[in-house]
Design a protein around this motif. Structure first.
Motif, mmCIF file in Angstrom:
data_model
loop_
_atom_site.group_PDB
_atom_site.id
_atom_site.type_symbol
_atom_site.label_atom_id
_atom_site.label_comp_id
_atom_site.label_asym_id
_atom_site.label_seq_id
_atom_site.Cartn_x
_atom_site.Cartn_y
_atom_site.Cartn_z
ATOM 1 N N TYR A 185 0.881 -1.247 0.088
ATOM 2 C CA TYR A 185 0.051 0.193 -0.211
ATOM 3 C C TYR A 185 0.849 1.305 -0.015
ATOM 4 C CZ TYR A 185 -4.234 -3.058 1.004
ATOM 5 O OH TYR A 185 -4.993 -3.853 0.787
ATOM 6 N N GLN A 186 0.392 2.371 -0.734
ATOM 7 C CA GLN A 186 1.078 3.636 -0.780
ATOM 8 C C GLN A 186 0.025 4.619 -0.781
ATOM 9 O OE1 GLN A 186 3.189 3.103 -4.327
ATOM 10 N NE2 GLN A 186 1.568 3.306 -5.566
ATOM 11 N N GLY A 187 0.514 5.919 -0.831
ATOM 12 C CA GLY A 187 -0.263 6.932 -0.962
ATOM 13 C C GLY A 187 -0.402 7.888 0.278
ATOM 14 N N PRO A 209 -1.357 -0.557 -5.888
ATOM 15 C CA PRO A 209 -1.521 -0.786 -7.323
ATOM 16 C C PRO A 209 -1.649 -2.332 -7.688
ATOM 17 C CG PRO A 209 0.195 1.145 -7.005
ATOM 18 C CD PRO A 209 -0.339 0.413 -5.595
ATOM 19 N N SER A 210 -0.823 -3.245 -6.742
ATOM 20 C CA SER A 210 -0.901 -4.607 -7.119
ATOM 21 C C SER A 210 -1.717 -5.465 -6.592
ATOM 22 C CB SER A 210 0.732 -5.172 -6.586
ATOM 23 O OG SER A 210 0.594 -4.978 -5.013
ATOM 24 N N CYS A 211 -2.968 -4.808 -5.677
ATOM 25 C CA CYS A 211 -3.887 -5.630 -5.161
ATOM 26 C C CYS A 211 -5.230 -5.747 -6.112
ATOM 27 C CB CYS A 211 -4.403 -4.837 -4.072
ATOM 28 S SG CYS A 211 -3.000 -4.665 -2.625
ATOM 29 N N THR A 220 -13.564 -6.806 -7.663
ATOM 30 C CA THR A 220 -12.877 -8.286 -7.794
ATOM 31 C C THR A 220 -12.824 -9.133 -6.774
ATOM 32 O OG1 THR A 220 -11.623 -7.150 -9.736
ATOM 33 C CG2 THR A 220 -10.986 -9.464 -9.142
ATOM 34 N N VAL A 221 -12.585 -8.623 -5.537
ATOM 35 C CA VAL A 221 -12.385 -9.628 -4.401
ATOM 36 C C VAL A 221 -13.763 -10.212 -4.103
ATOM 37 C CG1 VAL A 221 -12.226 -9.299 -1.888
ATOM 38 C CG2 VAL A 221 -10.513 -8.222 -3.124
#
Length: 535
Positions: A363-365, A372-374, A379-380
């Motif tokens: 996580y970032q931000g 971005p990779s999650c 979709t989950v």
């Protein structure tokens, strides 16, 4: 020259690159030019117009004009002519054969020129003398010629120069006022000093001998200052010159056995430190027993002392409530770290100085809510929505085990979902089911941890099947067209081949006809012999 080039009133750099030497004053005589150079620009349409009428300027003339116009030259020349290009306050760099290092030369020369400050002054009137004492970043005092310069200076360093001008005695006739310009070489800033010797003061007639203001009568109060008796020193004649020797002064003015007197920010007078003022801000001064304190040398944040959120006290920031740090750069509030759901750093990090430090590397931000990779939140929950609403993807037992946390609400048409107004935490989703149809649903996190509220539309957007008739017709037509085109191409190639063979046959036939051997016709000859007698 400055007006023609368009320079502003700032420090000016001029890069001059050549592989040749330079001309000196007098070289013009070889071409019959004897008129000295007047030092003016003479540019017309960016072309020097006096090259055929004025001689070359001398090195001293060039140096004077550069100093007058605050121009610093960077010579980028080849190695064989570097010794010829020497001027005050200029830098010389060796240029490579293909000039690939020109940028490096400019950067290094600029750093060299800006890392040294050299003081200079205009011509003094006769009898006057000027001296410099430099206070450089190493806190060592230098006088003489070394007192004019400070080296190894970087941005933010503070250096100072003490300038003393000594006037001649007033035995001669009165001097008229004159002006002296003091400035650092290559810079536009300057100080103008008006020299007007005063040989007599009218206030001297009002002097007070043995004035109480001069340490109980140890001096004469004259023109607002104490003129001390012999053996007394100090501003108010408060010190005994014999008792207050250099060793005593040195001992009393050093802090914790430091090598500098008065922390390098003052002078030791009668065993006490007399602190200096700031050269940048004259209204601010050093203070303290050893001049160790100042209110203008605290840490800065975003260009502001103490970040604008505190005040500087003796070199240390005293921050306002709600801020901390050496430069008051850290807000204690976590308001800037709150994510859209009201959690600090979305529950995935810690808030430090108003900035989230994410503990999950995915996580970032600003609030640790970007991954971005999650997979997306839509979709989950895709498989659970498909199995709960359309009995797809998962088997019934697995669906009941994994998807019990969903609060599912079914609506008929997808258009009804578009009527729901946007709000915080609401996600509009579109996913593909196992049959390739589009499924629309709304997703919102519940108040309880792990619970999710979903509104799903039973109306799906499925792609229409293929048009078999159209595909068959197109395929058949394509086969026919290709077949006809192939036959036409075969017919064309065959005709071309037959024509070539027929032409070759005709050429062979003509050749045989002309080469045929014709029979030779022989005419028989008859010989007649007649006798004379018969004749």
């Amino acid at each position: 020259m400055v007006e023609q080039i368009g320079w502003r009133n700032v420090t000016r750099l001029l890069v001059f690159s050549t592989d040749a030497g330079l001309h000196f004053a007098g070289d013009g005589k070889l071409g019959g030019i004897v008129l000295p150079n007047d030092g003016k620009c003479h540019l017309h349409d960016n072309v020097y117009s006096r090259g055929n009428s004025q001689d070359y300027p001398s090195v001293a003339h060039i140096a004077e004009k550069l100093r007058e116009k605050n121009v610093q030259i960077i010579f980028a020349v080849t190695e064989d002519v570097t010794h010829l290009h020497v001027l005050p306050k200029c830098a010389v760099g060796t240029l490579s054969n293909n000039s690939h290092n020109i940028l490096q030369i400019i950067v290094e020369a600029y750093n060299a020129l800006t890392s040294e400050v050299v003081m200079e002054n205009s011509k003094l009137p006769p009898g006057f003398h000027i001296s410099y004492v430099s206070h450089c970043k190493d806190h060592k005092l230098r006088d003489g010629e070394q007192g004019r310069r400070c080296s190894d200076i970087s941005i933010g360093d503070e250096v100072s120069f003490n300038v003393s001008i000594t006037a001649p005695p007033c035995a001669t006739s009165s001097h008229r006022p004159s002006r002296v310009i003091i400035k650092p070489q290559g810079y536009s800033e300057e100080v103008e000093v008006l020299l007007s010797p005063i040989c007599g003061c009218s206030c001297q007639k009002d002097k007070v001998p043995h004035s109480p203001s001069c340490s109980h009568g140890n001096g004469t109060l004259e023109c607002g200052a104490c003129r001390c008796k012999e053996g007394r020193v100090g501003t108010f004649c408060e010190c005994n010159q014999v008792e207050s020797g250099e060793a005593v002064d040195s001992y009393l003015c050093h802090r914790d056995n430091a090598s500098e007197q008065c922390s390098g920010h003052g002078q030791c007078v009668c065993g006490k430190c007399v602190c200096d003022k700031s050269s940048k801000k004259p209204n601010q001064a050093y203070y303290g027993q050893y001049c160790e304190c100042s209110d203008f040398n605290c840490d800065q944040y975003q260009g502001l002392q103490c970040g604008g959120q505190g005040r500087c006290v003796c070199g240390v920031c005293e921050c306002l409530p709600g801020f901390s740090g050496r430069a008051c750069e850290c807000p204690l509030s976590v308001e800037s770290c709150l994510s859209h759901d009201g959690q600090v750093c979305a529950g995935r990090g810690v808030c430090h100085c108003g900035t989230c430090i994410c503990q999950d590397p995915r996580y970032q931000g600003p609030t640790c809510d970007l991954c971005p990779s999650c997979p997306s939140v839509c979709t989950v929950h895709r498989e659970c929505i498909l199995c709960r609403a359309f009995s797809q993807s998962l088997n019934p037992k697995e669906c009941e085990t994994r998807c019990a946390h969903l609060n599912l609400t079914v609506v008929g048409q997808a258009a009804l979902l578009a009527l729901v107004p946007p709000s915080a935490g609401l996600h509009r989703c579109m996913e593909l089911d196992t049959e390739g149809c589009r499924v629309h649903f709304l997703l919102r996190a519940g108040q309880k941890e792990g619970s999710v509220h979903i509104h799903v539309a039973l109306e799906r957007e499925c792609p229409s099947g293929p048009n078999v008739v159209l595909i068959t017709a197109v395929a058949s037509a394509s086969v026919v067209v290709l077949g006809v085109a192939f036959l036409l191409l075969w017919k064309l190639l065959t005709s071309i081949h037959d024509r070539r063979e027929f032409a070759r046959f005709q050429r062979e036939l003509e050749k045989r006809r002309w080469n045929r051997v014709r029979p030779v016709q022989t005419i028989p000859s008859v010989s007649v012999c007649q006798s004379e007698s018969k004749q």
